[in-house]
Design an enzyme around this catalytic site. Structure first.
Site, PDB file in Angstrom:
ATOM      1  N   ASN A   1      60.561  28.289 -94.356  1.00  0.00           N
ATOM      2  CA  ASN A   1      61.720  28.921 -95.623  1.00  0.00           C
ATOM      3  C   ASN A   1      61.508  30.634 -96.150  1.00  0.00           C
ATOM      4  O   ASN A   1      60.228  30.766 -95.734  1.00  0.00           O
ATOM      5  CB  ASN A   1      61.863  28.221 -96.669  1.00  0.00           C
TER       6      ASN A   1
ATOM      7  N   LYS B   1      53.156  27.368 -74.796  1.00  0.00           N
ATOM      8  CA  LYS B   1      54.182  28.051 -75.390  1.00  0.00           C
ATOM      9  C   LYS B   1      55.405  27.186 -74.733  1.00  0.00           C
ATOM     10  O   LYS B   1      55.657  26.871 -73.494  1.00  0.00           O
ATOM     11  CB  LYS B   1      54.546  29.266 -75.319  1.00  0.00           C
TER      12      LYS B   1
ATOM     13  N   PRO C   1      55.132  15.024 -95.815  1.00  0.00           N
ATOM     14  CA  PRO C   1      54.076  14.065 -97.219  1.00  0.00           C
ATOM     15  C   PRO C   1      55.292  14.994 -98.235  1.00  0.00           C
ATOM     16  O   PRO C   1      55.433  16.523 -97.834  1.00  0.00           O
ATOM     17  CB  PRO C   1      53.062  14.539 -97.563  1.00  0.00           C
ATOM     18  N   ASP C   2      55.538  13.651 -99.761  1.00  0.00           N
ATOM     19  CA  ASP C   2      55.587  15.167-100.690  1.00  0.00           C
ATOM     20  C   ASP C   2      55.290  15.377-101.928  1.00  0.00           C
ATOM     21  O   ASP C   2      54.606  13.454-102.005  1.00  0.00           O
ATOM     22  CB  ASP C   2      57.894  13.698-101.706  1.00  0.00           C
TER      23      ASP C   2
ATOM     24  N   PHE D   1      58.760  22.206-109.102  1.00  0.00           N
ATOM     25  CA  PHE D   1      60.240  23.338-109.562  1.00  0.00           C
ATOM     26  C   PHE D   1      61.017  22.705-108.786  1.00  0.00           C
ATOM     27  O   PHE D   1      60.836  22.183-107.350  1.00  0.00           O
ATOM     28  CB  PHE D   1      59.651  24.705-109.234  1.00  0.00           C
TER      29      PHE D   1
ATOM     30  N   LYS E   1      66.452  14.196-109.418  1.00  0.00           N
ATOM     31  CA  LYS E   1      64.772  14.403-108.902  1.00  0.00           C
ATOM     32  C   LYS E   1      63.586  14.293-109.474  1.00  0.00           C
ATOM     33  O   LYS E   1      62.703  13.818-109.101  1.00  0.00           O
ATOM     34  CB  LYS E   1      64.997  16.107-108.357  1.00  0.00           C
TER      35      LYS E   1
HETATM   36  N1  CTP Z   1      57.619  19.549-103.299  1.00  0.00           N
HETATM   37  C1  CTP Z   1      56.451  19.043-102.742  1.00  0.00           C
HETATM   38  N2  CTP Z   1      56.318  18.549-101.258  1.00  0.00           N
HETATM   39  C2  CTP Z   1      57.361  18.331-100.378  1.00  0.00           C
HETATM   40  C3  CTP Z   1      58.368  18.954-101.343  1.00  0.00           C
HETATM   41  C4  CTP Z   1      59.032  19.845-102.576  1.00  0.00           C
HETATM   42  O1  CTP Z   1      55.618  18.586-103.260  1.00  0.00           O
HETATM   43  N3  CTP Z   1      57.456  17.694 -99.643  1.00  0.00           N
HETATM   44  C5  CTP Z   1      57.780  19.785-104.190  1.00  0.00           C
HETATM   45  C6  CTP Z   1      58.045  21.017-104.613  1.00  0.00           C
HETATM   46  O2  CTP Z   1      56.306  22.069-104.592  1.00  0.00           O
HETATM   47  C7  CTP Z   1      59.018  21.095-106.113  1.00  0.00           C
HETATM   48  C8  CTP Z   1      59.987  20.314-105.977  1.00  0.00           C
HETATM   49  O3  CTP Z   1      58.700  19.231-105.462  1.00  0.00           O
HETATM   50  O4  CTP Z   1      58.181  21.192-106.981  1.00  0.00           O
HETATM   51  C9  CTP Z   1      60.872  19.785-105.844  1.00  0.00           C
HETATM   52  O5  CTP Z   1      61.384  20.638-104.351  1.00  0.00           O
HETATM   53  P1  CTP Z   1      62.223  20.882-103.728  1.00  0.00           P
HETATM   54  O6  CTP Z   1      62.464  21.590-102.034  1.00  0.00           O
HETATM   55  O7  CTP Z   1      63.904  21.746-104.683  1.00  0.00           O
HETATM   56  O8  CTP Z   1      62.767  19.041-103.442  1.00  0.00           O
HETATM   57  P2  CTP Z   1      62.843  17.815-101.988  1.00  0.00           P
HETATM   58  O9  CTP Z   1      62.180  16.905-101.954  1.00  0.00           O
HETATM   59  O10 CTP Z   1      62.579  19.087-100.843  1.00  0.00           O
HETATM   60  O11 CTP Z   1      64.697  18.302-102.257  1.00  0.00           O
HETATM   61  P3  CTP Z   1      65.573  17.647-101.233  1.00  0.00           P
HETATM   62  O12 CTP Z   1      65.669  18.258-100.598  1.00  0.00           O
HETATM   63  O13 CTP Z   1      66.928  16.824-101.142  1.00  0.00           O
HETATM   64  O14 CTP Z   1      66.333  19.058-102.704  1.00  0.00           O
END
Ligand code: CTP
Length: 408
Positions: free
Chosen positions: A200, A285, A303-304, A328, A342
């Site tokens: 991204n 490739k 993973p989140d 953030f 969120k």
């Molecule tokens: N984040 C994280 N791990 C992920 C995705 C997000 O730790 N796999 C953290 C980011 O570093 C940020 C926060 O979660 O602090 C929110 O990120 P954002 O991209 O806004 O959230 P998403 O979980 O991607 O939610 P959505 O795509 O539904 O907006």
């Protein structure tokens, strides 16, 4: 701004310009030798203040310029500091205006040495540096590289930007002294094959500014970052990673503490972690098989990291030290409502929401406007301002929370 007689004095001119741009007022004080390299007219023009170089200046009615200068300055910078100047400072000599004001000085002094590498390594200079460090003088540099004398080695004066950052660190109140912060920044890359990846637009700037603000506030910082093109912040412990899974490992290690370092007191996760990765990374490739068809990619969720960190340890650790987790959120559309949902979903203490479609906000910009949401649902709106200022305010908020957990 004290200048000694070295060729690096030309870089001090740039330093004066930068500091003035940042709002400082500068009084130049040069040794006689310094005026062999830069002129009084140049110093006066750049600083906007008359040059001081005489201990007994006829214009000073009471002849106390050295005492006044020593007292009134917030910071005395000596750049370049030559071997001779360091020797005279270490001896406590006071035979010109600069050394006299340094001897009369009680507040902070920052020294940026510049000399031939053999002079820097000489036991006499080593002794003088040790003495001055014991006296509480701050040093920045010298750095390795090519020298004006044609040799190379350690002896180049630190760059003006580095000296400026060092000055800021000395002058910033240490509201995070003794604290350890974990910061994630930048994008992650999820590889499809050896040459392609999904990623991204994150530049890492917000995480970088937070790292600098935390370091200035006296914290130790573990910076876990994806691929970015920013220069490493001086003094941060860097953990470069590529993928979300690598970022998760590094983040959990830093949060929980390992043999390499103790647990962190706060985490600020600014990284734009890729939400998905290819289910399988191809070893070779991916090749075109014909002129029209395209491969189908199967993605799987990453993973989140933020949610896992919040769920893993909570904010009340066993040793009683409060821990704070800040997320953030990059949002588009109904940013606030999504932000509240969120923050609850991810379980963090604070969530800084920015609407990435608003002008001046989001990826790659130097500015940001955020709304901060706390555990109690309270909103605080910070209108568009520099990412540097957002970072400074957020670090102040984190410092408050780690000291007063009840305000969570
Ligand atoms: N984040 C994280 N791990 C992920 C995705 C997000 O730790 N796999 C953290 C980011 O570093 C940020 C926060 O979660 O602090 C929110 O990120 P954002 O991209 O806004 O959230 P998403 O979980 O991607 O939610 P959505 O795509 O539904 O907006």
């Amino acid at each position: 701004m004290g200048l000694g007689g070295g060729i690096a004095a030309y870089k001090t001119l740039e330093l004066i310009r930068r500091l003035r741009e940042a709002g400082a007022s500068i009084i130049p004080v040069a040794t006689e030798a310094a005026l062999q390299f830069v002129t009084g007219v140049t110093l006066q023009a750049l600083s906007g203040t008359p040059l001081r170089n005489a201990l007994f200046a006829p214009l000073e009615a009471d002849g106390m310029d050295h005492i006044r200068l020593a007292r009134e300055a917030d910071l005395v910078i000596v750049a370049p500091a030559t071997a001779d100047l360091l020797a005279r400072m270490a001896q406590g000599q006071a035979d010109d205006l600069l050394t006299a004001l340094l001897l009369a000085r009680r507040g902070p002094v920052l020294v940026a040495p510049a000399m031939n590498p053999a002079m820097w390594e000489h036991p006499a200079t080593r002794r003088n540096v040790t003495t001055l460090q014991e006296d509480g003088i701050h040093f920045i540099g010298p750095e390795p590289g090519a020298m004006a004398c044609g040799e190379s080695g350690t002896g180049r004066m630190a760059e003006p930007a580095t000296i400026q950052e060092s000055a800021r660190r000395i002058l910033t109140p240490k509201i995070l002294a003794g604290r350890r912060l974990l910061i994630t920044a930048g994008p992650t890359r999820e590889e499809l094959d050896p040459v392609r990846f999904i990623s991204n637009h994150s530049s890492g700037k917000m995480g970088w500014e937070l790292t600098l603000a935390a370091l200035r506030a006296g914290a130790q910082v573990e910076l876990i970052h994806g691929p970015v093109t920013l220069p490493p912040p001086m003094g941060a412990l860097l953990h470069p990673v590529t993928s979300a899974c690598q970022m998760l490992d590094a983040t959990l290690n830093a949060w929980l503490g390992t043999a390499n370092g103790p647990r962190c007191d706060a985490a600020i996760l600014t990284a734009a972690v890729a939400d998905y990765r290819p289910e399988q990374r191809q070893h070779d490739k991916i090749k075109k098989t014909d002129a029209t068809s395209a491969p189908h990619l199967t993605l799987t969720q990453n993973p989140d990291i933020l949610a896992m960190l919040s769920a893993w340890s909570g904010v009340r650790p066993r040793d009683g030290r409060p821990r704070v987790i800040v997320g953030f959120a990059a949002e588009t559309g109904d940013a606030l409502a999504r932000g509240h949902a969120k923050r609850i979903r991810k379980g963090c203490d604070l969530l800084a929401i920015n609407d990435v479609t608003a002008p001046g906000c989001g990826f790659g910009t130097d500015t940001n406007g955020v709304t901060l949401i706390g555990r109690d649902g309270r909103e605080e709106v910070w209108p568009l301002q520099s990412k540097e200022r957002v970072a400074e305010r957020l670090i102040a908020a984190v410092a408050e929370l780690v000291s007063h957990p009840r305000s969570l």
